[in-house]
Design a protein around this motif. Structure first.
Motif, PDB file in Angstrom:
ATOM      1  N   ILE A   1      25.743 -34.567  -4.575  1.00 33.13           N
ATOM      2  CA  ILE A   1      24.425 -34.006  -4.827  1.00 33.13           C
ATOM      3  C   ILE A   1      24.321 -32.608  -4.224  1.00 33.13           C
ATOM      4  O   ILE A   1      23.853 -31.669  -4.856  1.00 33.13           O
ATOM      5  CB  ILE A   1      23.324 -34.911  -4.242  1.00 33.13           C
ATOM      6  N   CYS A   2      24.774 -32.472  -2.974  1.00 26.08           N
ATOM      7  CA  CYS A   2      24.665 -31.183  -2.297  1.00 26.08           C
ATOM      8  C   CYS A   2      25.556 -30.132  -2.938  1.00 26.08           C
ATOM      9  O   CYS A   2      25.281 -28.939  -2.836  1.00 26.08           O
ATOM     10  CB  CYS A   2      25.041 -31.330  -0.818  1.00 26.08           C
ATOM     11  N   TRP A   3      26.626 -30.564  -3.597  1.00 31.16           N
ATOM     12  CA  TRP A   3      27.574 -29.613  -4.172  1.00 31.16           C
ATOM     13  C   TRP A   3      26.933 -28.757  -5.249  1.00 31.16           C
ATOM     14  O   TRP A   3      27.410 -27.686  -5.586  1.00 31.16           O
ATOM     15  CB  TRP A   3      28.776 -30.364  -4.754  1.00 31.16           C
ATOM     16  N   THR A   4      25.822 -29.213  -5.822  1.00 28.55           N
ATOM     17  CA  THR A   4      25.163 -28.439  -6.861  1.00 28.55           C
ATOM     18  C   THR A   4      24.612 -27.127  -6.322  1.00 28.55           C
ATOM     19  O   THR A   4      24.340 -26.204  -7.088  1.00 28.55           O
ATOM     20  CB  THR A   4      24.008 -29.229  -7.492  1.00 28.55           C
ATOM     21  N   LEU A   5      24.440 -27.025  -5.001  1.00 30.06           N
ATOM     22  CA  LEU A   5      23.934 -25.794  -4.403  1.00 30.06           C
ATOM     23  C   LEU A   5      25.012 -24.750  -4.197  1.00 30.06           C
ATOM     24  O   LEU A   5      24.718 -23.597  -3.933  1.00 30.06           O
ATOM     25  CB  LEU A   5      23.275 -26.095  -3.042  1.00 30.06           C
ATOM     26  N   VAL A   6      26.282 -25.130  -4.328  1.00 29.48           N
ATOM     27  CA  VAL A   6      27.375 -24.226  -3.969  1.00 29.48           C
ATOM     28  C   VAL A   6      27.359 -22.959  -4.807  1.00 29.48           C
ATOM     29  O   VAL A   6      27.500 -21.849  -4.287  1.00 29.48           O
ATOM     30  CB  VAL A   6      28.737 -24.941  -4.089  1.00 29.48           C
ATOM     31  N   THR A   7      27.191 -23.070  -6.127  1.00 29.56           N
ATOM     32  CA  THR A   7      27.214 -21.871  -6.961  1.00 29.56           C
ATOM     33  C   THR A   7      26.041 -20.957  -6.653  1.00 29.56           C
ATOM     34  O   THR A   7      26.149 -19.736  -6.757  1.00 29.56           O
ATOM     35  CB  THR A   7      27.185 -22.243  -8.452  1.00 29.56           C
ATOM     36  N   VAL A   8      24.917 -21.524  -6.232  1.00 29.15           N
ATOM     37  CA  VAL A   8      23.771 -20.699  -5.855  1.00 29.15           C
ATOM     38  C   VAL A   8      24.061 -19.952  -4.569  1.00 29.15           C
ATOM     39  O   VAL A   8      23.771 -18.766  -4.425  1.00 29.15           O
ATOM     40  CB  VAL A   8      22.509 -21.567  -5.679  1.00 29.15           C
ATOM     41  N   LEU A   9      24.658 -20.644  -3.625  1.00 31.42           N
ATOM     42  CA  LEU A   9      24.929 -20.042  -2.330  1.00 31.42           C
ATOM     43  C   LEU A   9      25.982 -18.944  -2.416  1.00 31.42           C
ATOM     44  O   LEU A   9      25.876 -17.913  -1.776  1.00 31.42           O
ATOM     45  CB  LEU A   9      25.428 -21.121  -1.346  1.00 31.42           C
ATOM     46  N   LEU A  10      27.012 -19.190  -3.219  1.00 28.45           N
ATOM     47  CA  LEU A  10      28.139 -18.272  -3.242  1.00 28.45           C
ATOM     48  C   LEU A  10      28.062 -17.257  -4.357  1.00 28.45           C
ATOM     49  O   LEU A  10      28.741 -16.242  -4.325  1.00 28.45           O
ATOM     50  CB  LEU A  10      29.448 -19.073  -3.369  1.00 28.45           C
ATOM     51  N   GLY A  11      27.255 -17.529  -5.367  1.00 28.63           N
ATOM     52  CA  GLY A  11      27.181 -16.637  -6.511  1.00 28.63           C
ATOM     53  C   GLY A  11      28.012 -17.194  -7.649  1.00 28.63           C
ATOM     54  O   GLY A  11      29.204 -17.477  -7.481  1.00 28.63           O
ATOM     55  N   ALA A  12      27.389 -17.423  -8.800  1.00 26.44           N
ATOM     56  CA  ALA A  12      28.100 -18.006  -9.925  1.00 26.44           C
ATOM     57  C   ALA A  12      29.093 -17.017 -10.506  1.00 26.44           C
ATOM     58  O   ALA A  12      28.954 -15.807 -10.389  1.00 26.44           O
ATOM     59  CB  ALA A  12      27.095 -18.429 -11.001  1.00 26.44           C
TER      60      ALA A  12
ATOM     61  N   ARG B   1      30.360 -13.923   0.791  1.00 22.77           N
ATOM     62  CA  ARG B   1      29.809 -12.761   0.101  1.00 22.77           C
ATOM     63  C   ARG B   1      30.488 -11.458   0.526  1.00 22.77           C
ATOM     64  O   ARG B   1      30.607 -10.527  -0.266  1.00 22.77           O
ATOM     65  CB  ARG B   1      28.306 -12.672   0.346  1.00 22.77           C
ATOM     66  N   GLY B   2      30.921 -11.394   1.778  1.00 19.37           N
ATOM     67  CA  GLY B   2      31.592 -10.193   2.266  1.00 19.37           C
ATOM     68  C   GLY B   2      33.084 -10.169   1.995  1.00 19.37           C
ATOM     69  O   GLY B   2      33.770  -9.196   2.333  1.00 19.37           O
ATOM     70  N   GLY B   3      33.605 -11.243   1.400  1.00 16.02           N
ATOM     71  CA  GLY B   3      35.030 -11.293   1.058  1.00 16.02           C
ATOM     72  C   GLY B   3      35.955 -11.636   2.215  1.00 16.02           C
ATOM     73  O   GLY B   3      37.183 -11.582   2.069  1.00 16.02           O
ATOM     74  N   PHE B   4      35.406 -12.042   3.352  1.00 15.87           N
ATOM     75  CA  PHE B   4      36.235 -12.278   4.534  1.00 15.87           C
ATOM     76  C   PHE B   4      37.069 -13.554   4.408  1.00 15.87           C
ATOM     77  O   PHE B   4      38.220 -13.596   4.853  1.00 15.87           O
ATOM     78  CB  PHE B   4      35.358 -12.325   5.779  1.00 15.87           C
ATOM     79  N   ALA B   5      36.513 -14.599   3.810  1.00 16.74           N
ATOM     80  CA  ALA B   5      37.272 -15.829   3.624  1.00 16.74           C
ATOM     81  C   ALA B   5      38.420 -15.616   2.649  1.00 16.74           C
ATOM     82  O   ALA B   5      39.540 -16.099   2.855  1.00 16.74           O
ATOM     83  CB  ALA B   5      36.351 -16.949   3.133  1.00 16.74           C
ATOM     84  N   ALA B   6      38.147 -14.885   1.567  1.00 18.81           N
ATOM     85  CA  ALA B   6      39.191 -14.619   0.573  1.00 18.81           C
ATOM     86  C   ALA B   6      40.354 -13.852   1.189  1.00 18.81           C
ATOM     87  O   ALA B   6      41.521 -14.095   0.854  1.00 18.81           O
ATOM     88  CB  ALA B   6      38.602 -13.838  -0.599  1.00 18.81           C
ATOM     89  N   LYS B   7      40.062 -12.950   2.104  1.00 27.44           N
ATOM     90  CA  LYS B   7      41.132 -12.188   2.762  1.00 27.44           C
ATOM     91  C   LYS B   7      42.017 -13.085   3.616  1.00 27.44           C
ATOM     92  O   LYS B   7      43.160 -12.732   3.919  1.00 27.44           O
ATOM     93  CB  LYS B   7      40.515 -11.078   3.626  1.00 27.44           C
TER      94      LYS B   7
END
Length: 333
Positions: free
Chosen positions: A9-20, A52-58
């Motif tokens: 249920i909570c996973w539905t918020l992920v795209t909102v939080l991170l940006g679709a 959002r700042g790209g730090f995790a992706a780095k």
């Protein structure tokens, strides 16, 4: 399984939080990391800035941020293997550790609890709560801890107060407005809008429990053993995200409004940024592990009957991961 159902249920918020958006080849190559956060409030920009700042992706991580009403639910998800980490109050992890649960506190970034006691205007003093309802989230979650500490400090027998688990902060605020609850424990972010609804601040959580840290990051020893480099990378990304958010207030506030839907005339995002920016009580991007505060909290849990006796908290704290993350994030002193 109830925990897994709640997670879905909570996973539905992920795209909102991170940006679709459509995943790129780089994103598909990144290693998944699921970090549970408390449902977004007026400081949501801080929660998501590592993404959002790209730090995790780095760091080679595809960071997902499912949101929960409280850290008690997040802990269940962690122990069920449905999460890699979560953020919440240290009390939940300390209680779990006393029962030999595999938990490890990696660092704590918000240095003072922001959940505070609010009540309808007719409350004249703490003893007026006798026979009335105080709305909390879940037993042993931060609002419950703050509420019980407030009653204890004011010599109000808890047996004479009705406790009701009434959802998240907005739900509990509405419970006061509707007359269901006389008082509740919610984020201090409601202070700028409370008075016009006939609600008043009774006690700041930071005054009730001054050493209670609002948010700590928790994982498991098993995950550290299996994915140590990713654990370090994740924590480094969190540190960099928090540092970036503090240095860029307009960006943090804009993201908060985007995620929460708070309108431009809602003062809460700016108010919470000011709270987060306070050096002594707000967000510290280095995520310090202050054993004195954790030991104090454990003592409070023993007094409240949540723990039968204290134990060595060193077994649920990992200081080495934090040291490595500080170096990787460029924040080592």
């Amino acid at each position: 399984m109830r925990t897994i159902a709640r997670l879905s249920i909570c996973w539905t918020l992920v795209t909102v939080l991170l940006g679709a958006g459509t995943a790129t080849a780089q994103e598909r190559a990144e290693r998944a990391w699921r970090h549970a956060i408390i449902e977004p409030k007026g400081d949501a920009g801080f929660q998501v800035m590592a993404v959002r700042g790209g730090f995790a992706a780095k760091q080679g991580l595809k960071l997902e941020l499912p949101a929960f009403q409280n850290d008690v639910i997040a802990l269940r998800g962690l122990l069920a293997g449905e999460l890699e980490s979560y953020e919440g109050g240290a009390a939940t992890a300390i209680i779990a550790g006393s029962r030999n649960a595999d938990v490890r506190i990696l660092g704590c970034h918000w240095q003072t609890v922001v959940h505070s006691v609010f009540a309808r205007a007719e409350l004249k003093g703490p003893h007026d709560l006798k026979g009335h309802t105080m709305a909390i989230s879940a037993p042993n979650a931060t609002p419950d801890m703050i509420g019980r500490a407030y009653l204890t400090q004011n010599n109000v027998p808890m047996s004479e107060v009705k406790f009701a688990s009434l959802g998240n902060d907005p739900d509990r605020f509405k419970a006061m407005l509707s007359g269901i609850a006389l008082a509740t424990v919610i984020s201090i972010e409601f202070l700028p809008i409370a008075e016009k609804f006939g609600i008043k601040l009774v006690a700041r959580g930071g005054d009730v429990m001054p050493k209670y840290q609002r948010l700590c990051t928790v994982t498991t020893g098993k995950l550290i053993a299996a994915r140590r480099d990713d654990v370090v990378g994740f924590l480094a990304a969190q540190m960099q995200g928090l540092q970036h958010a503090l240095a860029n207030p307009e960006e943090e506030i804009r993201i908060t409004r985007e995620i929460t839907g708070m309108k431009i005339d809602d003062p809460r995002p700016e108010f919470m940024f000011t709270e987060a920016s306070r050096a002594a009580t707000g967000i510290d991007p280095t995520m310090p592990l202050v054993m004195d505060k954790l030991d104090w909290l454990q003592g409070e849990l023993v007094k409240a009957g949540n723990l039968s006796q204290p134990y060595d908290l060193a077994r649920i704290v990992d200081t080495d991961i934090r040291k490595e993350a500080l170096a990787r994030a460029g924040l080592a002193h």
